[in-house]
Every structure is written in structure tokens, then in C-alpha cells.
Design a protein around this motif. Structure first.
Motif, PDB file in Angstrom:
ATOM      1  N   GLY A 123      -8.564  23.072  -9.539  1.00 15.49           N
ATOM      2  CA  GLY A 123      -9.528  22.623  -8.546  1.00 15.49           C
ATOM      3  C   GLY A 123      -9.818  21.443  -8.550  1.00 15.49           C
ATOM      4  N   LEU A 124      -8.834  20.358  -9.008  1.00 14.59           N
ATOM      5  CA  LEU A 124      -8.863  19.146  -8.755  1.00 14.59           C
ATOM      6  C   LEU A 124      -9.090  18.721  -7.339  1.00 14.59           C
ATOM      7  N   ARG A 125      -9.652  17.399  -6.785  1.00 15.58           N
ATOM      8  CA  ARG A 125      -9.541  16.938  -5.541  1.00 15.58           C
ATOM      9  C   ARG A 125      -8.046  15.969  -6.206  1.00 15.58           C
ATOM     10  N   MET A 126      -7.641  15.458  -4.440  1.00 22.13           N
ATOM     11  CA  MET A 126      -6.371  15.129  -4.577  1.00 22.13           C
ATOM     12  C   MET A 126      -6.331  13.853  -5.172  1.00 22.13           C
ATOM     13  N   SER A 127      -7.376  12.756  -4.883  1.00 23.06           N
ATOM     14  CA  SER A 127      -7.570  11.516  -6.093  1.00 23.06           C
ATOM     15  C   SER A 127      -7.989  11.601  -7.741  1.00 23.06           C
ATOM     16  N   GLN A 128      -8.342  13.125  -7.276  1.00 21.14           N
ATOM     17  CA  GLN A 128      -8.185  13.303  -9.106  1.00 21.14           C
ATOM     18  C   GLN A 128      -7.192  13.355  -9.726  1.00 21.14           C
ATOM     19  N   VAL A 129      -6.512  13.711  -9.087  1.00 19.43           N
ATOM     20  CA  VAL A 129      -5.426  14.126  -9.617  1.00 19.43           C
ATOM     21  C   VAL A 129      -3.947  12.931  -9.755  1.00 19.43           C
ATOM     22  N   ILE A 130      -4.519  12.401  -8.128  1.00 17.00           N
ATOM     23  CA  ILE A 130      -3.933  10.799  -8.756  1.00 17.00           C
ATOM     24  C   ILE A 130      -3.965   9.719  -9.966  1.00 17.00           C
ATOM     25  N   GLU A 131      -5.488   9.693 -10.673  1.00 21.10           N
ATOM     26  CA  GLU A 131      -5.307   8.704 -11.060  1.00 21.10           C
ATOM     27  C   GLU A 131      -5.368   9.317 -12.666  1.00 21.10           C
ATOM     28  N   GLN A 132      -5.116  11.150 -12.790  1.00 24.26           N
ATOM     29  CA  GLN A 132      -4.987  11.383 -14.021  1.00 24.26           C
ATOM     30  C   GLN A 132      -2.803  11.204 -13.906  1.00 24.26           C
ATOM     31  N   GLN A 139       0.810  -1.479  -0.070  1.00 24.21           N
ATOM     32  CA  GLN A 139      -0.377   0.040   0.419  1.00 24.21           C
ATOM     33  C   GLN A 139       0.824   1.267   0.162  1.00 24.21           C
ATOM     34  N   ILE A 140       0.570   2.533  -0.872  1.00 26.97           N
ATOM     35  CA  ILE A 140       1.069   3.847  -0.503  1.00 26.97           C
ATOM     36  C   ILE A 140       0.452   4.402  -0.420  1.00 26.97           C
ATOM     37  N   TYR A 141       1.094   5.501   0.635  1.00 26.14           N
ATOM     38  CA  TYR A 141       0.098   6.090   1.295  1.00 26.14           C
ATOM     39  C   TYR A 141       1.108   7.599   1.159  1.00 26.14           C
ATOM     40  N   LEU A 142      -0.101   9.354   0.629  1.00 26.83           N
ATOM     41  CA  LEU A 142       0.924  10.185   0.068  1.00 26.83           C
ATOM     42  C   LEU A 142       0.464  11.243   0.543  1.00 26.83           C
ATOM     43  N   SER A 143       1.235  12.244   1.751  1.00 27.73           N
ATOM     44  CA  SER A 143       1.030  13.612   2.077  1.00 27.73           C
ATOM     45  C   SER A 143       2.192  14.119   2.222  1.00 27.73           C
ATOM     46  N   ILE A 144       2.034  14.712   0.889  1.00 26.55           N
ATOM     47  CA  ILE A 144       2.521  16.408   0.750  1.00 26.55           C
ATOM     48  C   ILE A 144       1.405  16.885   0.543  1.00 26.55           C
ATOM     49  N   PRO A 145       2.273  18.320   0.300  1.00 23.58           N
ATOM     50  CA  PRO A 145       1.373  19.116   0.556  1.00 23.58           C
ATOM     51  C   PRO A 145       0.663  19.826  -1.063  1.00 23.58           C
ATOM     52  N   SER A 146      -0.989  19.556  -1.320  1.00 25.58           N
ATOM     53  CA  SER A 146      -1.056  19.580  -2.122  1.00 25.58           C
ATOM     54  C   SER A 146      -0.748  19.853  -3.737  1.00 25.58           C
ATOM     55  N   GLN A 147      -0.309  21.197  -3.451  1.00 28.92           N
ATOM     56  CA  GLN A 147       0.461  21.624  -4.916  1.00 28.92           C
ATOM     57  C   GLN A 147       1.484  21.043  -4.793  1.00 28.92           C
ATOM     58  N   ARG A 179       0.992  16.590  -7.830  1.00 31.35           N
ATOM     59  CA  ARG A 179       0.857  15.927  -9.219  1.00 31.35           C
ATOM     60  C   ARG A 179       2.667  15.733  -9.531  1.00 31.35           C
ATOM     61  N   GLN A 180       3.976  17.146  -9.186  1.00 30.11           N
ATOM     62  CA  GLN A 180       5.433  16.551 -10.002  1.00 30.11           C
ATOM     63  C   GLN A 180       5.442  15.301  -9.132  1.00 30.11           C
ATOM     64  N   ASN A 181       5.159  15.122  -7.758  1.00 29.68           N
ATOM     65  CA  ASN A 181       5.263  15.006  -6.989  1.00 29.68           C
ATOM     66  C   ASN A 181       5.909  13.073  -8.053  1.00 29.68           C
ATOM     67  N   LEU A 182       3.807  12.837  -8.493  1.00 29.26           N
ATOM     68  CA  LEU A 182       3.244  11.929  -9.084  1.00 29.26           C
ATOM     69  C   LEU A 182       4.093  11.805 -10.208  1.00 29.26           C
ATOM     70  N   LYS A 183       4.617  12.514 -10.836  1.00 25.82           N
ATOM     71  CA  LYS A 183       5.579  11.750 -11.644  1.00 25.82           C
ATOM     72  C   LYS A 183       6.705  11.210 -11.589  1.00 25.82           C
ATOM     73  N   ALA A 184       7.122  11.299 -10.394  1.00 25.80           N
ATOM     74  CA  ALA A 184       8.093  11.153 -10.599  1.00 25.80           C
ATOM     75  C   ALA A 184       7.793   9.397  -9.476  1.00 25.80           C
ATOM     76  N   VAL A 185       6.665   9.396  -8.981  1.00 29.53           N
ATOM     77  CA  VAL A 185       6.133   8.229  -8.054  1.00 29.53           C
ATOM     78  C   VAL A 185       6.317   7.286  -9.617  1.00 29.53           C
ATOM     79  N   ARG A 186       5.303   7.920 -10.849  1.00 32.87           N
ATOM     80  CA  ARG A 186       4.902   6.559 -11.721  1.00 32.87           C
ATOM     81  C   ARG A 186       5.083   5.579 -12.510  1.00 32.87           C
ATOM     82  N   PRO A 187       6.567   5.904 -12.665  1.00 34.06           N
ATOM     83  CA  PRO A 187       7.579   4.971 -13.678  1.00 34.06           C
ATOM     84  C   PRO A 187       7.988   4.178 -12.412  1.00 34.06           C
TER      85      PRO A 187
END
Ligand SMILES: NC(=O)C1=CN([C@@H]2O[C@H](COP(=O)(O)OP(=O)(O)OC[C@H]3O[C@@H](n4cnc5c(N)ncnc54)[C@H](O)[C@@H]3O)[C@@H](O)[C@H]2O)C=CC1
Ligand SMILES: O=C(CO)COP(=O)(O)O
Length: 378
Positions: A122-131, A82-90, A93-101
Motif C-alpha cells: 500500500g506504499l506510495r512510490m516516493s515511499q518505495v523509493i525512500e525505502q 536528475q533521475i526520472y522513474l517511469s515504470i509500472p508501480s508494481q 521496487r525490483q528495478n530500484l534494487k538494480a538502480v541503487r548500487p
């Protein structure tokens, strides 16, 4: 614990080692998981790894001896169930780009611990994760509730709700993220659960402002009560269930955040109420106050669906320096000249509300296959 016992425990990763990420890592480790934290700064990773402390964010707290930390993202994510994310919302997105690969071969649930919306979209965090992770929404969960980090890190008994569109994912995460002082309920209303966490921050800023001005309990209770109506109207307009806003992720979190000096949103508001300018407040805050960045996108979304949010509007005016904090309290309604009915529920108010709630409960039970999983239903 021996190395072998440690290796046998289910592995989880927590990305972000601020106050909430570190506290959640402790919750998971105390619940029996093998936790590896990812910290952006090497010195913080080594303080957690070697000293079992995070003195900047959780002063006075001893972390579990078997909690690990690294500043290499790949090391933290390796083998995580399981992977938990706890960084400031802004910054998500940039951190997920590093997580994805790094997780391309994994189907581990991704759990958002964040309570903000992305300012630009205006997206919620789950929407940013999905994208960003291009993943099935059923794999995403969010955790929310009255969860002031330092209290939980001190092992004070607390409840939270884990939400996912998939009941199975919500239950799997809720089973992992619990221990003797942290109790997790589940629901499938991701929209309500996420918006509850975002919106209570804005009301907590308002409470801080009137506190800073010197107003007392009547003013604060008025704002909390009317604030809950604004939160509910907004979230329901976006598809949330009314009841979620009455639960841990709505009313529960609203009470905790509005009452506690530990809340950074409340603290930021108090500084504004004391007369500090927005820029000075941002400089003084060395931790994340999500509400400050969420005000503008939330108001934009509210306008798009025609929901009125008079308290949040005033918070924005105080932040922009166009309203004296002293003036915030009297304007609790949108029209001060015409008395309004005290509507506390949305369109399903009155007798229809009770009927609607019983239909929702029946649907929930149906979705749970009659197992009666602990839903967060008041
Ligand atoms: N602290 C609390 O009591 C709770 C916080 N939350 C939520 O958790 C989320 C994280 O907040 P906290 O841990 O409290 O914040 P924090 O301010 O304590 O820590 C933020 C962490 O993110 C790191 N960070 C900052 N910018 C970054 C970037 N660009 N990339 C990667 N890492 C970065 C910081 O170095 C720090 O380790 C927020 O959305 C907050 O609303 C939710 C429940 C409780
Ligand atoms: O979300 C929180 C409590 O549930 C923490 O609130 P703050 O971010 O205002 O500190």
C-alpha cells in the motif's frame, strides 16, 4: 547540435521507455537537457536511439534528434544530475534494487512519474523509493497532473505539478522539466500530489464502466463530482492538503483522465462496462492501467483510517465480478435509504475552510521565503 554542445547540456536519465517515460524524455530534451532513456528491451532502446521513434507506445511521434537511449542501466544513469522513474508501480521496487548500487556516489534528485501504489504494501512510490534507495525524502520529487502522454508528445500545451518535501528540490526539478509546451508548478504536499494521481485512476475506471454500459453525461458528472469528494477525504485523512486535490494533481487529472479515450484506466473500465471479464480486460490492455492494481490496497488503507469510498468499493465489486456494471451508477452514496447532506469538503468545511486556506497560503509563502514560487494553488 555539435557533440561538444550536446556534452555541455545537463544530463538527465529516464528509467522506463513506455508512453510516459518516453514523453517525459522528450519534454526534458525539448527543455534543453541531455537525456538518456533506459529501456528494458534492447530493440526498443535501439528504435529510440537510431530511429528517434517509439512506435509501439507513441505512434506517429518524432522524438528529438538528440535524445539517447540504451538498455544498459549503468549507461543511462552515468553522470545524471536528475533521475526520472517511469515504470509500472508494481515493478518499481525490483528495478530500484538494480538502480541503487549504480547511484551510490550520486545525490541527484529522484523523480517519480508513476501513479500507483504498491499492491503488497500500500506504499506510495516516493515511499518505495525512500525505502529502496535509503535516501533522504528531501531528494525525492513526484510529478503529476493532467498529463495524457500522447497529447504532450504532440506538444499540446499542458501544466503539471512537481512536488517534494523540499521546496528547493521541487524547484530544481520544475526548472529542468519545462519547455514551451510544458509548464511546471511546484508544491510541498507530496502525499496529496501522489494520492491525487493514484485515486483519479480509480474514478476513471468507474467512468469507463458507466460509459461502457451506455450511461450518459449526468451519470458521469455525478461520479466525477462525488469521486472528487472520496479522493479528497482519503488523501486528507493521510495528511494531504485539501487544496492539492483541487489542483492539477487532483481535479485537473481527474477531468483529463475521465474525459479521454486515451486513458488506459478509462479504457479498462469501458471494457468491463461492455461485459468483458477482468482477466480478458487485462489480456486486451497492452499498456499499464495502474488503477486495476491500486483498488484493493487503497480500499484497505481507507478502512484503516475509517474513510468511506462507495464508488471505489463498487469498482472493486465490478472487477471481482460480484456487481453487474449496470448497477454501479445508482449507488453513489453509502446509504441509499437515508438522504445525505451534500458535503463537498472535509472537516474544515464552511467558514473554517476559508480561514484554513488563508493560513495554508500564508504558510506556503513563508516556506517559499516570500519568493512567491508558482504554487499550484487554486
Ligand atoms: N501514459 C500516460 O499518459 C501517463 C502515465 N503515467 C504513469 O507512468 C507510469 C508508467 O506508465 P506508462 O509509461 O504509461 O506505461 P506503459 O505501459 O506505456 O509503459 C511501461 C513501460 O515499463 C516497462 N516495463 C514493464 N514491466 C517492467 C518491469 N518489470 N521492469 C522494467 N520495466 C518494465 C514496459 O516495457 C514499458 O516500457 C505509470 O505509473 C502511469 O500511471 C503518468 C502520467 C501519464
Ligand atoms: O495519468 C494519466 C493522465 O494524467 C494517464 O492516465 P492513464 O494511465 O489512465 O492512461
Amino acid at each position: 547540435m555539435s557533440r561538444r554542445q550536446d556534452a555541455a547540456r545537463p544530463r538527465v536519465a529516464v528509467v522506463g521507455a513506455g508512453s510516459w517515460g518516453t514523453t517525459f524524455g522528450k519534454i526534458l530534451a525539448d527543455g534543453g537537457a541531455h537525456v538518456t532513456m533506459w529501456a528494458r528491451r534492447p530493440e526498443l532502446a535501439s528504435e529510440i536511439q537510431e530511429g528517434k521513434r517509439n512506435s509501439e507506445y507513441l505512434p506517429g511521434i518524432n522524438l528529438p534528434r538528440d535524445m539517447h537511449a540504451t538498455h544498459h542501466l549503468s549507461e543511462a544513469l552515468e553522470g545524471a544530475e536528475q533521475i526520472y522513474l517511469s515504470i509500472p508501480s508494481q515493478a518499481v521496487r525490483q528495478n530500484l534494487k538494480a538502480v541503487r548500487p549504480l547511484i551510490s556516489q550520486s545525490d541527484a534528485p529522484i523523480v517519480s512519474l508513476m501513479k500507483g501504489v504498491e499492491r503488497r504494501t500500500g506504499l506510495r512510490m516516493s515511499q518505495v523509493i525512500e525505502q529502496e534507495l535509503h535516501c533522504d525524502p528531501a531528494r525525492i520529487a513526484v510529478a503529476s497532473g493532467p498529463n495524457l502522454a500522447l497529447e504532450i508528445a504532440s506538444e499540446q500545451p499542458t501544466a503539471a505539478v512537481i512536488s517534494s518535501t523540499s521546496q528547493e528540490t521541487a524547484e530544481a526539478v520544475a526548472r529542468r522539466a519545462r519547455n514551451k509546451y510544458f509548464r511546471t508548478f511546484v508544491n510541498t504536499d507530496v502525499i496529496g500530489t501522489e494520492f491525487g494521481g493514484v485515486l483519479k485512476n480509480l474514478i476513471a475506471v468507474a467512468i469507463g464502466i458507466v460509459d461502457g454500459v451506455g450511461y450518459g453525461e449526468n451519470t458521469k458528472a455525478s461520479i466525477i463530482t462525488r469521486g472528487l469528494v472520496e479522493m479528497t477525504d482519503f488523501a486528507v485523512a493521510f495528511g494531504a492538503q485539501h487544496e492539492t486535490l483541487q489542483g492539477l494533481a487532483g481535479l485537473g487529472d481527474l477531468i483529463a483522465t475521465c474525459q479521454s479515450p486515451l486513458s488506459r484506466n478509462n479504457t479498462a473500465g469501458r471494457l468491463l462496462g461492455q461485459g468483458y471479464r477482468f482477466d480478458d480486460v487485462v489480456k486486451q490492455m497492452n499498456q499499464t492501467a495502474e488503477g486495476l492494481a491500486s483498488v484493493a490496497p487503497i480500499l484497505q488503507l481507507a478502512r484503516e483510517v475509517g474513510v468511506q469510498m462507495p464508488i471505489v468499493e463498487q469498482v472493486k465489486m465490478v472487477l471481482d465480478g460480484t456487481m453487474n456494471p449496470r448497477d454501479i451508477a445508482p449507488h453513489l452514496t453509502t446509504d441509499d435509504d437515508t438522504p445525505q447532506g451534500e458535503r463537498t469538503t472535509n472537516g474544515q468545511a464552511g467558514g473554517g475552510g476559508a480561514l484554513w486556506r488563508s493560513i495554508q497560503r500564508a504558510l506556503d509563502q513563508f516556506r517559499n521565503g516570500g519568493r512567491g514560487a508558482a504554487g499550484d494553488r487554486p
